[in-house]
Design an enzyme around this catalytic site. Structure first.
Site, mmCIF file in Angstrom:
data_model
loop_
_atom_site.group_PDB
_atom_site.id
_atom_site.type_symbol
_atom_site.label_atom_id
_atom_site.label_comp_id
_atom_site.label_asym_id
_atom_site.label_seq_id
_atom_site.Cartn_x
_atom_site.Cartn_y
_atom_site.Cartn_z
ATOM 1 N N SER A 159 0.940 -1.153 0.056
ATOM 2 C CA SER A 159 0.045 0.061 -0.036
ATOM 3 C C SER A 159 0.828 1.125 0.085
ATOM 4 C CB SER A 159 -0.586 -0.101 1.261
ATOM 5 O OG SER A 159 -1.683 1.243 1.261
ATOM 6 N N TYR A 185 -0.776 -0.085 10.460
ATOM 7 C CA TYR A 185 -1.078 -0.442 9.162
ATOM 8 C C TYR A 185 0.296 -0.158 8.250
ATOM 9 C CZ TYR A 185 -3.849 -1.055 4.823
ATOM 10 O OH TYR A 185 -3.984 -1.497 3.532
#
Length: 327
Positions: A159, A185
């Site tokens: 990501s 994350y």
């Protein structure tokens, strides 16, 4: 630094769909595994592979939900998989290996964001354990099937959130630092990118190549735990019926799955690997302080960090086995 980390000018881009990235290729005879292949961009990935003739095995935590989504697709099989539990990962791998099939494409797609429970039963950070460590375990358990293919590709979803920074190896589970779900994350997605680097180094002599993918900004089930304030920071709001309304720049699910499919099938990537890709191309390296929402930061493709992460991951999984902390 890997010299392969530079764009190829693939002629595709951010608006390319997964179907377009497939390029009309016939995948009959190919076997693919897609974790979380029953929702969001995973579902589109499964659909495109299945329609192209591949046999697709979907790893799903919720079997009933997966059956509901996948029942109309051809050549698709579902096996229960919960990446947060080592025993479930081992059972999935054992079930697949019983078929004695070669594994041509492994897509480590499943993930969590902003989970309600921030530690798993082992005390591991939930996002690190699910997004990265479970996929590390799964890939290593399937290693012989990947070798059997002779020309396999492992695609792991990273990501743009890797831009938050490198992994803090001294505190993987936030026992010293205050917990921050965005940093958690981001580090899990840095780990996914580093995984592709080291996997490729170890696997290429066996015909196994590794790729990390930034799918782009897409509104999928991963947003379900985000507050309205958090969504607003991305320019997203909820409509009167609860649907998400996003600004320009967000991708459709079909566009979000495109780079995964491109990495799985593109002939431009023959003989290449260990790279971070986006918009159906290898991403450019950008400076550490770049504010761009594209490109890869050096810490996400650092070879020494990748090697260290692999070693740490092996140690973590052995510890979990010794303490019988599997579900």
């Amino acid at each position: 630094m890997t010299s392969a980390q530079k764009p190829l000018d693939s002629a595709f881009g951010s608006q390319t769909t997964a179907q377009e990235a497939l390029g009309g290729r016939d995948l009959r005879g190919k076997v693919a595994i897609v974790t979380g292949g029953h929702g969001g961009i995973g579902l589109e990935t499964t659909r495109v592979l299945s329609n192209a003739g591949a046999t697709v095995i979907v790893g799903a935590r919720d079997i009933n939900k997966a059956q509901d989504k996948l029942s109309a697709m051809k050549n698709v099989r579902i096996i229960q998989l919960d990446l947060a539990y080592p025993k479930s990962v081992d059972q999935f791998a054992a079930e697949f290996l019983k078929s004695d099939q070669a594994l041509d494409i492994l897509i480590n797609n499943a993930g969590v964001a902003n989970p309600q429970v921030i530690k798993d039963d082992r005390g591991f950070d939930t996002q690190f354990a699910t997004n990265y460590l479970g996929h590390f375990q799964l890939t290593t358990r399937l290693w012989e099937a990947l070798i059997k293919s002779g020309n396999s590709r492992v695609i792991t979803l990273s990501s743009i959130s890797h831009m938050v920074g490198p992994i803090d190896f001294s505190d993987l589970n936030f026992t010293k630092r205050p917990y921050n779900k965005d940093i958690s994350y981001g580090e899990s997605k840095t780990a996914c990118s580093l995984f592709a680097v080291e996997l490729d180094k170890r696997g290429k002599e066996h015909g196994i190549r590794g790729f990390a993918v930034n799918p782009g900004a897409i509104l999928t089930g991963l947003t379900r735990h985000m507050t309205d304030e958090e969504l607003a920071a991305w320019g997203v709001r909820r409509g009167e019926n609860g649907e998400f309304i996003s600004p320009a720049g967000f991708k459709t699910v079909e566009q979000g799955a495109a780079t995964t499919i491109w990495c799985a099938v593109s002939p431009l990537l023959e003989g290449k690997g260990g790279v971070y890709c986006e918009n159906c191309d290898i991403a450019a390296i950008v400076p550490p302080d770049s504010k761009l929402m594209t490109g890869v930061r050096e810490w996400a493709i650092d070879q020494s960090a990748a090697e260290k992460l692999w070693t740490v991951s092996e140690d973590l999984l052995r510890l979990g086995s010794i303490l019988e902390l599997s579900k």
